[in-house]
Design an enzyme around this catalytic site. Structure first.
Site, short mmCIF file in Angstrom:
data_model
loop_
_atom_site.label_atom_id
_atom_site.label_comp_id
_atom_site.label_asym_id
_atom_site.label_seq_id
_atom_site.Cartn_x
_atom_site.Cartn_y
_atom_site.Cartn_z
N ASN A 91 -6.24 1.61 -8.21
CA ASN A 91 -4.95 1.04 -7.80
C ASN A 91 -3.87 2.02 -8.24
O ASN A 91 -4.15 3.06 -8.86
CB ASN A 91 -4.74 -0.35 -8.40
CG ASN A 91 -3.53 -1.06 -7.79
OD1 ASN A 91 -3.38 -1.09 -6.56
ND2 ASN A 91 -2.66 -1.60 -8.61
N LYS A 92 -2.63 1.69 -7.93
CA LYS A 92 -1.49 2.57 -8.22
C LYS A 92 -1.54 3.12 -9.64
O LYS A 92 -1.87 2.39 -10.59
CB LYS A 92 -0.20 1.76 -7.98
CG LYS A 92 1.09 2.50 -8.25
CD LYS A 92 1.19 3.81 -7.50
CE LYS A 92 0.99 3.65 -6.00
NZ LYS A 92 0.79 4.96 -5.32
N ARG A 137 2.91 1.30 3.77
CA ARG A 137 2.04 1.58 2.64
C ARG A 137 1.50 0.26 2.09
O ARG A 137 1.93 -0.82 2.49
CB ARG A 137 2.72 2.45 1.56
CG ARG A 137 4.17 2.25 1.30
CD ARG A 137 4.58 1.01 0.55
NE ARG A 137 3.77 0.70 -0.60
CZ ARG A 137 3.54 -0.53 -1.03
NH1 ARG A 137 4.10 -1.57 -0.42
NH2 ARG A 137 2.78 -0.77 -2.07
N ARG A 143 -4.46 9.38 4.19
CA ARG A 143 -4.52 9.05 2.76
C ARG A 143 -5.98 8.74 2.42
O ARG A 143 -6.63 7.97 3.13
CB ARG A 143 -3.63 7.84 2.43
CG ARG A 143 -2.16 8.05 2.76
CD ARG A 143 -1.30 6.94 2.18
NE ARG A 143 -1.13 7.08 0.75
CZ ARG A 143 -0.56 6.15 -0.02
NH1 ARG A 143 -0.11 5.02 0.52
NH2 ARG A 143 -0.43 6.33 -1.32
N GLN A 170 7.64 1.63 -6.36
CA GLN A 170 7.29 0.50 -5.48
C GLN A 170 7.60 -0.84 -6.15
O GLN A 170 7.90 -1.82 -5.48
CB GLN A 170 5.80 0.55 -5.09
CG GLN A 170 5.44 1.66 -4.13
CD GLN A 170 4.95 2.90 -4.86
OE1 GLN A 170 5.33 3.16 -5.99
NE2 GLN A 170 4.11 3.69 -4.20
N ASP A 210 -6.66 -0.60 -4.13
CA ASP A 210 -6.88 0.24 -2.95
C ASP A 210 -8.35 0.42 -2.62
O ASP A 210 -8.71 0.69 -1.48
CB ASP A 210 -6.21 1.59 -3.15
CG ASP A 210 -4.70 1.43 -3.09
OD1 ASP A 210 -4.11 1.06 -4.12
OD2 ASP A 210 -4.14 1.59 -1.99
O1 MRU Z 1 0.88 4.33 -2.67
P1 MRU Z 1 0.96 2.90 -2.22
O2 MRU Z 1 2.35 2.35 -2.32
O3 MRU Z 1 0.33 2.67 -0.88
O4 MRU Z 1 0.08 2.11 -3.29
C1 MRU Z 1 -0.10 0.75 -3.13
C2 MRU Z 1 -0.93 0.11 -4.18
O5 MRU Z 1 -1.44 0.75 -5.08
C3 MRU Z 1 -1.19 -1.35 -4.01
O6 MRU Z 1 -1.31 -1.98 -5.25
C4 MRU Z 1 -2.49 -1.56 -3.21
O7 MRU Z 1 -2.46 -0.81 -2.04
C5 MRU Z 1 -2.72 -2.98 -2.89
S1 MRU Z 1 -1.58 -3.60 -1.69
C6 MRU Z 1 -1.98 -5.22 -1.40
#
Ligand code: MRU
Length: 362
Positions: A258-259, A57, A100, A207, A248
């Site tokens: 982003n997350k 991920r 995704r 995470q 993302d």
């Molecule tokens: O759901 P995830 O764990 O893939 O989400 C990840 C994030 O939101 C990160 O901040 C993003 O992918 C950047 S990773 C360099």
């Protein structure tokens, strides 16, 4: 096995092609921080599931995994003629791409691999497969260079001893080395900056706690874990000089997905005059998506909120759950977007146009 007792987590490769050129090898991030397990993926379903289930991920790591994955699947296509090969390649591509929706690096990487097929359609299929492999390997090497460059630019925004807050994991585990948001932190660490890093735990999938706190600790960085609802407190107390997060997808106007929870951090940072920086490789800038409102936000299953990580369910059975994996941070909350080419500032539409004009090869 505790991963720390085995070897340092920073020595593991997040994503790799095995030496026999027969499997995609990923560090299973769902098992961290207690167990460091490398898993070998061969089939389309195994690769898609690993992405969907977050075994691999983070936007850059997903992109590189998809590139190696589609190469391996293409390698297994039993066809001599281009049209049959390409039709099967496209089916695999669409299948992996469905894993995704929010991280643009997934489709970006798969599109780049598809272009290798199209640009070399006159070559024998065996030669196209070889070019696919070279491209996937190059993408991994590029990711490392790009993250390091983001680190260099990000480091100009902070000073030794600063407090830095980050959300989710945009670290080495989310990429191939350095990470994006953590790249300035790792480069600063090499140069004796002694940052004090605060990692949001990042509900619901933790995470920040499981991955960011773990990898920073393993790298010897001074890291403090906080719950997501503590960010206002540490900013108000003056403990944070800058926020660095990954992303993302960046829309053409500078809105950023982003997350989930990132936009809360950005809003609070604005309130307390803490600069909020988004670290983004140019591969994450999606000029085809005009604004944040146009970004598809992935919805995840309810059990991630109610049950996962708990010994017993922590919510009443049958309760309605809303579990978006990402949120959108409006561009006016963002102090700067740190790319491998430098720090972009508002107005982002113009900044990106200029960036891509001056970098025709991007
Ligand atoms: O759901 P995830 O764990 O893939 O989400 C990840 C994030 O939101 C990160 O901040 C993003 O992918 C950047 S990773 C360099």
């Amino acid at each position: 096995m505790n991963a720390q007792q085995d070897k340092n987590i920073m020595e593991y490769e997040t994503v790799a092609l095995d030496d026999a050129d027969s499997a995609l090898v990923v560090l299973d991030q769902t098992k961290l921080p207690t167990t460091a397990e490398l898993i070998r993926l061969h089939t389309a379903q195994e690769i898609r599931d690993a992405i969907y289930l977050l075994k691999v991920r983070g936007a850059p790591a997903i992109g590189v995994a998809a590139a190696f994955g589609i190469y391996l699947l293409a390698k297994g296509i039993d066809a001599e003629d281009y049209d049959t090969f390409y039709r099967k390649f496209r089916a695999y591509k669409d299948y992996l791409n469905s894993a995704r929706p929010t991280a643009v690096n997934l489709s970006w990487a798969l599109n780049r691999m598809e272009r290798v097929c199209e640009d070399n359609r006159a070559l024998p299929v065996a030669e196209i497969k070889q070019r696919l492999k070279e491209t996937a390997v190059a993408m991994k090497e590029e990711d490392i260079r790009v993250c390091r460059a983001i680190g260099e630019h990000g480091l100009t925004l902070v000073k030794p001893g600063d407090g830095i807050l980050t959300h989710c994991n945009a670290g080495q585990l989310a990429a191939c080395r350095y990470g994006t948001a953590t790249a300035p932190i790792y480069l600063g660490q090499e140069r004796g900056y002694h940052f004090h890093v605060f990692a949001d735990e990042t509900r619901p999938l933790l995470q920040g706690a499981r991955l960011t706190a773990y990898e920073l600790l393993a790298a010897g960085v001074d890291v403090t874990l906080i719950c997501d609802n503590m960010c206002a407190s540490v900013m108000r107390n003056g403990q944070i000089n800058a926020v660095f997060v990954g992303c993302d997808r960046v829309a053409a106007n500078g809105d950023v997905a982003n997350k989930i929870g990132t936009s809360v951090v950005a809003t609070v940072a604005k309130r307390y005059n803490v600069p909020f920086y988004v670290c983004a490789p140019t591969s994450t800038i999606d000029r085809d998506t005009p604004t944040g409102a146009d970004i598809e936000i992935e919805q995840r299953p309810a059990h991630e909120v109610t049950d996962m990580w708990y010994e017993k369910p922590m919510a009443p059975a049958g309760v309605k759950v809303f579990n978006p994996a990402f949120d959108v941070t409006d561009s006016d909350l963002i102090t700067g977007i740190v790319t491998e080419y430098g720090v972009m500032r508002a107005p982002y539409t113009e900044a990106f146009k200029e960036l891509f004009r001056s970098r025709q090869s991007l």
